[in-house]
Enzyme design. Sequence first.
Site, mmCIF file in Angstrom:
data_model
loop_
_atom_site.group_PDB
_atom_site.id
_atom_site.type_symbol
_atom_site.label_atom_id
_atom_site.label_comp_id
_atom_site.label_asym_id
_atom_site.label_seq_id
_atom_site.Cartn_x
_atom_site.Cartn_y
_atom_site.Cartn_z
ATOM 1 N N THR A 14 0.830 -1.215 0.000
ATOM 2 C CA THR A 14 0.000 0.000 0.000
ATOM 3 C C THR A 14 0.866 1.267 0.000
ATOM 4 O O THR A 14 0.490 2.270 -0.593
ATOM 5 C CB THR A 14 -0.981 0.031 1.192
ATOM 6 O OG1 THR A 14 -0.254 0.115 2.414
ATOM 7 C CG2 THR A 14 -1.889 -1.185 1.208
ATOM 8 N N ASN A 15 2.020 1.213 0.659
ATOM 9 C CA ASN A 15 2.914 2.379 0.608
ATOM 10 C C ASN A 15 3.476 2.579 -0.796
ATOM 11 O O ASN A 15 3.585 3.717 -1.262
ATOM 12 C CB ASN A 15 4.047 2.227 1.631
ATOM 13 C CG ASN A 15 3.614 2.661 3.009
ATOM 14 O OD1 ASN A 15 3.405 3.851 3.262
ATOM 15 N ND2 ASN A 15 3.450 1.703 3.922
ATOM 16 N N ARG A 66 22.497 -14.670 2.908
ATOM 17 C CA ARG A 66 22.019 -13.287 2.907
ATOM 18 C C ARG A 66 22.817 -12.406 1.934
ATOM 19 O O ARG A 66 22.263 -11.609 1.179
ATOM 20 C CB ARG A 66 22.147 -12.750 4.340
ATOM 21 C CG ARG A 66 21.641 -11.367 4.576
ATOM 22 C CD ARG A 66 21.678 -11.046 6.049
ATOM 23 N NE ARG A 66 20.593 -11.695 6.760
ATOM 24 C CZ ARG A 66 19.342 -11.220 6.812
ATOM 25 N NH1 ARG A 66 19.024 -10.090 6.201
ATOM 26 N NH2 ARG A 66 18.409 -11.863 7.473
ATOM 27 N N ARG A 92 13.543 -7.327 5.180
ATOM 28 C CA ARG A 92 14.901 -7.885 5.179
ATOM 29 C C ARG A 92 15.842 -6.800 5.668
ATOM 30 O O ARG A 92 15.720 -5.634 5.272
ATOM 31 C CB ARG A 92 15.346 -8.267 3.754
ATOM 32 C CG ARG A 92 14.467 -9.243 3.052
ATOM 33 C CD ARG A 92 14.766 -10.666 3.373
ATOM 34 N NE ARG A 92 16.113 -11.082 3.040
ATOM 35 C CZ ARG A 92 16.634 -12.244 3.427
ATOM 36 N NH1 ARG A 92 15.913 -13.073 4.179
ATOM 37 N NH2 ARG A 92 17.854 -12.587 3.089
ATOM 38 N N HIS A 110 8.613 2.946 9.089
ATOM 39 C CA HIS A 110 8.354 1.979 10.153
ATOM 40 C C HIS A 110 7.129 2.437 10.955
ATOM 41 O O HIS A 110 6.999 3.623 11.276
ATOM 42 C CB HIS A 110 9.572 1.856 11.070
ATOM 43 C CG HIS A 110 9.370 0.825 12.125
ATOM 44 N ND1 HIS A 110 9.325 -0.527 11.832
ATOM 45 C CD2 HIS A 110 9.152 0.929 13.456
ATOM 46 C CE1 HIS A 110 9.093 -1.195 12.948
ATOM 47 N NE2 HIS A 110 8.982 -0.340 13.949
ATOM 48 N N GLU A 143 22.768 0.293 8.856
ATOM 49 C CA GLU A 143 22.830 -1.175 8.810
ATOM 50 C C GLU A 143 22.063 -1.834 9.951
ATOM 51 O O GLU A 143 22.013 -3.061 10.039
ATOM 52 C CB GLU A 143 24.288 -1.663 8.777
ATOM 53 C CG GLU A 143 25.067 -1.444 10.059
ATOM 54 C CD GLU A 143 25.724 -0.067 10.154
ATOM 55 O OE1 GLU A 143 25.205 0.899 9.557
ATOM 56 O OE2 GLU A 143 26.749 0.022 10.846
#
Length: 226
Positions: A14-15, A66, A92, A110, A143
């Site tokens: 949605t963002n 990763r 991630r 966030h 990070e």
Amino acid sequence: MTLPLAILASGSGTNLESIARRIEQGLLDARINLVLSNRPGTRGLERAEGMGLPARVEDHKAYPDRASHEEAVIAAIREHGAEAVVLAGYMRLVSRDFVQAFSGQVLNIHPSLLPGFRGAHAQRDAAEYGVRLSGATVHFVDEHMDHGPVIIQAAVPASPEDDGDSLAGRILALEHRIYPQAVQWLAQGRLRVRQGRVYLDDAPQPVAEESPGGPCLISPGLERGF
Ligand code: GAR
């Protein structure tokens, strides 16, 4: 200058859609060169395809570790000529190398007032804690998870009756306003980071207190149209 973006999303998108709509409306001087998901078959990918945006999957499960997954993501972003990276529900952790690869032009949103309630269940954790205010934060990415210099925050009231879902809905409505605004400030080259703090136009900014969805506090204040 029109800022070429890569939008990374793991979920419902949605963002991503709110940013794409602001671009369509001519409010946001950016172009979405790539939508990348680390999970196949998401609603976010469907939305991207529905809006005619270039969409790609780099499934993290298809890579041995990763680092090799992240290398593939960086390569895809470069291949599409994106200069800034917008994390929009991208679940991630990115590395310091990733952040440096895009000269610090990596943003995240966030659903909490950082530094409180980092992680994947911010709204539920905040509701369970019984906070009376919560909100959303857009920040430059470093990070660490959900961490880095804060660009804009919006606060909403919370009540003892709230659960994660009710709080999430209230916060999401504001996410859709503050993220396009933050990306526009980035595109306009108006953000400076000094000693971990973000300055907009190198000038003090007003705080706006208004919202169609009820009381909220947004700082710095949104500009016309956002
Ligand atoms: C948003 O609430 C975003 O803030 C959150 O994921 C949701 C994605 O929604 N991000 C995080 O929790 C990052 N730690 P969307 O896919 O509908 O944009």
